[in-house]
Design a protein around this motif. Sequence first.
Motif, mmCIF file in Angstrom:
data_model
loop_
_atom_site.group_PDB
_atom_site.id
_atom_site.type_symbol
_atom_site.label_atom_id
_atom_site.label_comp_id
_atom_site.label_asym_id
_atom_site.label_seq_id
_atom_site.Cartn_x
_atom_site.Cartn_y
_atom_site.Cartn_z
ATOM 1 N N VAL A 155 -33.590 -3.510 81.172
ATOM 2 C CA VAL A 155 -32.578 -4.545 80.920
ATOM 3 C C VAL A 155 -32.048 -5.157 82.209
ATOM 4 C CG1 VAL A 155 -31.899 -3.488 78.742
ATOM 5 C CG2 VAL A 155 -30.660 -2.869 80.831
ATOM 6 N N GLY A 156 -32.595 -4.727 83.361
ATOM 7 C CA GLY A 156 -32.158 -5.284 84.635
ATOM 8 C C GLY A 156 -30.812 -4.781 85.106
ATOM 9 N N ALA A 157 -30.438 -3.538 84.734
ATOM 10 C CA ALA A 157 -29.132 -2.986 85.102
ATOM 11 C C ALA A 157 -29.223 -2.184 86.394
ATOM 12 C CB ALA A 157 -28.600 -2.088 83.983
ATOM 13 N N ALA A 158 -28.134 -2.169 87.146
ATOM 14 C CA ALA A 158 -28.025 -1.349 88.352
ATOM 15 C C ALA A 158 -27.580 0.060 87.968
ATOM 16 C CB ALA A 158 -27.033 -1.961 89.323
ATOM 17 N N LEU A 159 -27.988 1.051 88.781
ATOM 18 C CA LEU A 159 -27.634 2.445 88.548
ATOM 19 C C LEU A 159 -26.856 2.968 89.747
ATOM 20 C CD1 LEU A 159 -27.892 5.023 86.811
ATOM 21 C CD2 LEU A 159 -30.059 5.491 87.993
ATOM 22 N N CYS A 160 -25.638 3.435 89.509
ATOM 23 C CA CYS A 160 -24.753 3.927 90.566
ATOM 24 C C CYS A 160 -24.373 5.372 90.256
ATOM 25 C CB CYS A 160 -23.494 3.058 90.668
ATOM 26 S SG CYS A 160 -23.847 1.337 91.058
ATOM 27 N N ILE A 161 -24.691 6.282 91.165
ATOM 28 C CA ILE A 161 -24.546 7.715 90.911
ATOM 29 C C ILE A 161 -23.493 8.331 91.820
ATOM 30 C CG2 ILE A 161 -25.732 9.939 90.854
ATOM 31 C CD1 ILE A 161 -26.682 7.904 88.772
ATOM 32 N N ASP A 162 -22.564 9.079 91.210
ATOM 33 C CA ASP A 162 -21.662 9.960 91.941
ATOM 34 C C ASP A 162 -22.251 11.364 91.850
ATOM 35 O OD1 ASP A 162 -19.696 11.647 92.888
ATOM 36 O OD2 ASP A 162 -18.217 11.143 91.342
ATOM 37 N N ALA A 163 -22.795 11.845 92.962
ATOM 38 C CA ALA A 163 -23.464 13.145 92.972
ATOM 39 C C ALA A 163 -22.638 14.213 93.680
ATOM 40 C CB ALA A 163 -24.837 13.026 93.622
ATOM 41 N N THR A 164 -21.324 14.024 93.739
ATOM 42 C CA THR A 164 -20.462 14.985 94.419
ATOM 43 C C THR A 164 -20.605 16.388 93.846
ATOM 44 O OG1 THR A 164 -18.868 13.257 94.964
ATOM 45 C CG2 THR A 164 -18.058 15.524 95.005
ATOM 46 N N GLN A 165 -20.795 16.484 92.524
ATOM 47 C CA GLN A 165 -20.856 17.792 91.886
ATOM 48 C C GLN A 165 -22.274 18.349 91.784
ATOM 49 O OE1 GLN A 165 -18.536 19.738 91.443
ATOM 50 N NE2 GLN A 165 -16.636 18.718 90.908
ATOM 51 N N SER A 166 -23.180 17.812 92.568
ATOM 52 C CA SER A 166 -24.551 18.309 92.474
ATOM 53 C C SER A 166 -25.334 18.246 93.782
ATOM 54 C CB SER A 166 -25.325 17.523 91.402
ATOM 55 O OG SER A 166 -25.283 16.128 91.672
ATOM 56 N N LEU A 167 -25.037 17.275 94.621
ATOM 57 C CA LEU A 167 -25.882 17.067 95.793
ATOM 58 C C LEU A 167 -25.788 18.244 96.766
ATOM 59 C CD1 LEU A 167 -27.748 14.727 96.160
ATOM 60 C CD2 LEU A 167 -26.135 13.718 97.749
ATOM 61 N N GLY A 168 -26.942 18.653 97.244
ATOM 62 C CA GLY A 168 -27.030 19.786 98.156
ATOM 63 C C GLY A 168 -27.524 21.044 97.475
ATOM 64 N N VAL A 169 -27.205 21.178 96.170
ATOM 65 C CA VAL A 169 -27.635 22.365 95.433
ATOM 66 C C VAL A 169 -28.515 22.014 94.248
ATOM 67 C CG1 VAL A 169 -25.607 23.678 96.140
ATOM 68 C CG2 VAL A 169 -25.546 22.417 93.985
ATOM 69 N N LEU A 170 -28.603 20.746 93.903
ATOM 70 C CA LEU A 170 -29.483 20.261 92.855
ATOM 71 C C LEU A 170 -30.378 19.200 93.494
ATOM 72 C CD1 LEU A 170 -30.189 20.317 89.806
ATOM 73 C CD2 LEU A 170 -28.546 18.453 89.494
ATOM 74 N N PRO A 171 -31.692 19.400 93.521
ATOM 75 C CA PRO A 171 -32.565 18.440 94.198
ATOM 76 C C PRO A 171 -32.362 17.019 93.680
ATOM 77 C CG PRO A 171 -33.789 20.426 93.636
ATOM 78 C CD PRO A 171 -32.439 20.563 92.985
ATOM 79 N N PHE A 172 -32.370 16.069 94.606
ATOM 80 C CA PHE A 172 -32.215 14.654 94.266
ATOM 81 C C PHE A 172 -33.178 13.859 95.132
ATOM 82 C CE2 PHE A 172 -30.637 10.455 93.821
ATOM 83 C CZ PHE A 172 -29.850 10.413 92.678
ATOM 84 N N ASP A 173 -34.036 13.077 94.492
ATOM 85 C CA ASP A 173 -35.046 12.290 95.199
ATOM 86 C C ASP A 173 -34.810 10.811 94.882
ATOM 87 O OD1 ASP A 173 -37.290 11.040 96.227
ATOM 88 O OD2 ASP A 173 -38.710 12.497 95.420
ATOM 89 N N VAL A 174 -34.338 10.067 95.868
ATOM 90 C CA VAL A 174 -34.049 8.646 95.621
ATOM 91 C C VAL A 174 -35.323 7.858 95.349
ATOM 92 C CG1 VAL A 174 -31.932 8.687 96.989
ATOM 93 C CG2 VAL A 174 -34.096 8.010 98.079
#
Length: 384
Positions: free
Chosen positions: A180-199
């Motif tokens: 639908v052409g929407a932007a995705l904005c993520i707050d990863a404060t409660q996960s980044l560093g201990v839950l893998p995240f690949d941009v």
Amino acid sequence: MTQSGLLPSQRHLFDIPGDVAYLNAAYMGPMAKAAIAAGEQGMAAKGRPWLIRPEDFFTDSEAVRALFAKLVNATADDVALVPAVSYGMGVAAHALPLKAGQSVLTLAEQFPSNVYPWIEKARQCNAAHVTVPRPADDDWTRAVLALIDERTAIVALPHCHWTDGGLLDLVAIRRACDRVGAALCIDATQSLGVLPFDVQAIRPDFLCAGGYKWMLGPYSFGYLYVDPRWHDAPPLEHNWIARQASEDFTALVNYRTGFQPGARRFDVGERSNFALVPAAKAALQMLLDWGPETIQATLRHRTDAIAERARAEFGLDSVAPDRRAGHYLGLRFTEGVPPELPAKLAAASVFVSVRGKSMRVTPHVYNTDEDVERLFRVMKDALS
């Protein structure tokens, strides 16, 4: 916990007394001794400012930028240094287009720093703010996908819900946003560093995280990933260090229209904080040495065991393992968390927190089996 592939307790690296069961990383992660020492050394440098050179405004902050980029599989040019998620999402709201009649999507009970900027953005643009109701089956992904439609312009989400660890499939949600052409904005404060995240896999337009929780860094220091398509967007503020050739202090009076490359234009003013940057650098390096995948496996082993035992001994429910981030556990009481329980736990030096209808139990790599035993002993006394 000495099983293959799991980290043994790293408590020796932290200043946590043996009689304290700190199971509250989702509230605030303790800094390791090495990070504290690095911050103290940086603070001491301010006592002798004649020793601080112009290049010192850039060296450590660039090192931190590169370490964070490595954590999320980005490049240093994609990373800005910000004081808080509210600032980072303010950058995103300032950059992203939104038209009248379109909508912004957030979750019910989502942390406010990734909600208020979008409420205000929608108000200014005569757009709608749509809240995804909490799903009875804890399937946040299905609930989000059901509400993404042709009117959706911005989807602003966490990686996992801050009240109980409910996990979102951001790859699936990204695909829906693309349709639908929407932007995705993520707050990863409660996960980044201990839950893998690949941009590269999730492809957020903006990803922000405060560094003081799971990343075990200092307060008031965070990170903002900006997809290259938005690198030319206008910044929230216009500070000197974000401009071209700011390394040359003798020429700062020659005002520049151009910016430093990539996402550096979005850096907060005074980003070179001489106390916080060294501490953040030490914390990030420690996380990378352990590895988010290993941390996640270690904490999943811990929280799964706590969840099973809480169900068996007290009949407490929680989000099912396949719909919960492994580092996060929200214990649910049928009649709500007993009001006196958190205080009784704290009095016995067992630290958890209550968010929404859940009692969060959020261990990190410094916890031990004895911490868990202490939690259950106090709960048994308090609930009997």
